[in-house]
Motif scaffolding. Structure first.
Motif, mmCIF file in Angstrom:
data_model
loop_
_atom_site.group_PDB
_atom_site.id
_atom_site.type_symbol
_atom_site.label_atom_id
_atom_site.label_comp_id
_atom_site.label_asym_id
_atom_site.label_seq_id
_atom_site.Cartn_x
_atom_site.Cartn_y
_atom_site.Cartn_z
ATOM 1 N N LEU A 130 0.826 -1.211 0.000
ATOM 2 C CA LEU A 130 0.000 0.000 0.000
ATOM 3 C C LEU A 130 0.861 1.263 0.000
ATOM 4 C CD1 LEU A 130 -2.931 -0.791 2.474
ATOM 5 C CD2 LEU A 130 -3.089 -0.416 0.018
ATOM 6 N N ASP A 131 2.025 1.190 0.621
ATOM 7 C CA ASP A 131 2.892 2.350 0.676
ATOM 8 C C ASP A 131 3.350 2.761 -0.718
ATOM 9 O OD1 ASP A 131 4.284 4.358 2.049
ATOM 10 O OD2 ASP A 131 6.144 3.198 1.951
ATOM 11 N N ARG A 141 -1.873 3.041 6.616
ATOM 12 C CA ARG A 141 -1.900 1.909 5.680
ATOM 13 C C ARG A 141 -1.949 0.573 6.432
ATOM 14 N NH1 ARG A 141 3.404 3.743 5.766
ATOM 15 N NH2 ARG A 141 5.030 2.168 6.138
#
Length: 476
Positions: A130-131, A141
């Motif tokens: 997600l980062d 996240r």
């Protein structure tokens, strides 16, 4: 990933393994065994060589029927009698297996401690992804990743519930569902009666995972890509697709292995042939996963390339492959062992395993009771009242603890375990019916009776355990 897969095999608490969606047939929990004697002198009093089991004598002539060895120091709670052949026993308590989450369809669902480890791992890995996709989330996240981990295992639970609902539809008892490391397990206690039912029981799990993957795909359509909902829906779609595809691989203990077993069973008419074929395919799959998974990832099959891969990534891939391969290999081996046990299960008959016993009254000195037992070639003592009705079983462990010089002064009633209904079993019980009764009331000894109520003898749990060991050692 839900590597546990398919419809699974039965596995008993004490003896027969409950059927699990892993397809593993864990070795049957053995019945409670008598305490080990500290000396051999007392044991020799009852451990004379067993005499051949004579044909049943008329009730009025049968005073020392073949029976089991004395010795139960447990205090089982009352349970259904088990005197009627095939009578379904009630479990004194439910099995554990972690944190109880609920009882859908009356089946307890547990979360094993290992699940929390995997959930943390998924949260960390998915958070890193997600980062790169949504860097603006920052530390949030990991909260989104935790939600993904929970939603993924909810999908695994739906997969297992599909097996459970099918088993209930086929009147197969389900012991529990457990969410654990790398997936879930539905422990089904009986085997499907036909290959068609076995196939359906296995196929419904991957089918539900495919349906979930399709639903998540449809839910993605109105959602804007690159958003939190879009990423979550895409991840759940892909993960359920992987679960379905992996479980459809044709080797035990996966669902595909159960399906292959059903097909071979249908063709040959022999369930054992199907188990052998699917188990060896499962072992081949385990080797393929061990070697192939790291190589595929190294070659970029999962999105990574050789230039980007680090030494730590290679170690992680190898460790993951080794864990998956070990689960598959172990499950396949357990399936073979439990199939062999099932082949020999009908040989476990209460009548043939029962030891000869001698009825004695409550105030009979132990020395006199042992003398009568030796004279009759018996290895068990049943305490009866003045009318000959059984009251209790003299415990073998208690006999061993009485020094020989004190035996003339010790009454047998002081060494006996009171009988409960669950400790009375019919001499006609055999196979799964016998094991069901023993599991319902764990004890070291049971009073075996004829259908007329006449005492036939005593069944020792140690003898049942030894019979299991012999059955497991013999080829099918």
């Amino acid at each position: 990933m839900d590597v546990s897969g398919g419809s699974g095999q039965p596995r008993s608490d004490n003896a027969e393994p409950t059927q699990a969606t892993t397809g593993e047939k864990p070795a049957p929990p053995a019945p409670q065994t008598p305490e080990k004697p500290e000396t051999t002198a007392a044991r020799e009093e009852l451990e004379r060589p067993e005499q051949p089991d004579p044909a049943p004598e008329p009730p009025e002539a049968r005073t020392d029927p073949p029976t089991g060895a004395p010795g139960t120091d447990g205090g089982p709670a009352p349970a259904p009698s088990g005197m009627t052949k095939g009578q379904p026993p009630q479990r004194p308590k439910e099995p554990g297996g972690g944190l109880l989450m609920g009882r859908p369809f009356g089946v307890p669902v547990y979360v094993a401690p290992s699940w929390f480890v995997v959930a943390a791992l998924i949260t960390w890995v998915f958070g890193g992804q997600l980062d790169r996709v949504l860097p603006e989330l920052g530390a949030a996240r990991y909260l989104v990743s935790l939600f993904f981990a929970i939603a993924f295992y909810a999908s695994v639970l739906i997969h297992e519930l599909a097996h459970t609902v099918a088993a209930i539809r086929f009147k197969l008892p389900v012991r529990r569902i457990q969410l654990q490391f790398f997936g879930g397990v539905s422990e089904i206690e009986k085997e499907a009666e036909t290959p068609g039912r076995e196939f359906v029981l296995a196929f419904v799990g991957p089918l539900l995972s495919l349906v979930l993957s399709g639903l998540f795909y449809l839910a993605m359509q109105p959602v804007e890509p690159g958003t939190v909902p879009g990423v979550l829906l895409a991840g759940l779609m892909v993960s359920n697709l992987i679960v379905a595809a992996f479980n459809l691989l044709p080797g035990l203990p996966l669902d595909g292995g159960r399906m292959l077993r059903a097909v071979v069973w249908k063709i040959t008419g022999k369930p054992m042939s199907g188990t052998v074929a699917a188990a060896w395919v499962g072992r081949a799959l385990a080797v393929s996963v061990l070697i192939g998974l790291p190589l595929l990832n190294h070659w970029g099959a999962f999105g990574g390339g050789t230039d980007d891969s680090s030494g730590m990534d290679a170690v992680t891939d190898a460790l993951l492959a080794a864990i998956l391969a070990a689960i598959i290999w172990t499950g396949a081996g357990n399936s073979l062992r439990m199939a062999r046990l099932r082949e020999h299960l009908p040989e476990l008959r209460a009548r043939t395993l029962t030891r000869r016993a001698v009825p004695v009254e409550t105030d009979t000195p132990l020395s006199e009771a042992l003398r009568r037992a030796n004279a009759a070639g018996a290895r068990a003592l049943v305490v009866v009242d003045a009318d000959g009705n059984p009251l209790s079983l003299v415990r073998e462990a208690a006999i061993v603890g009485v020094p020989e010089h004190r035996r003339p002064w010790v009454a047998v009633s002081g060494l006996a375990q009171d009988l409960t209904d669950g400790m009375r079993v019919s001499a006609e019980l055999a196979g799964e019916d016998l094991l069901d009764v023993l599991r319902a009331t764990p004890a070291t000894e049971y009073l075996v009776v004829e259908e007329t109520g006449e005492i036939y003898g005593v069944l020792s749990a140690a003898d049942v355990e030894r019979a299991f060991v012999r059955a497991m050692a013999r080829p099918a």
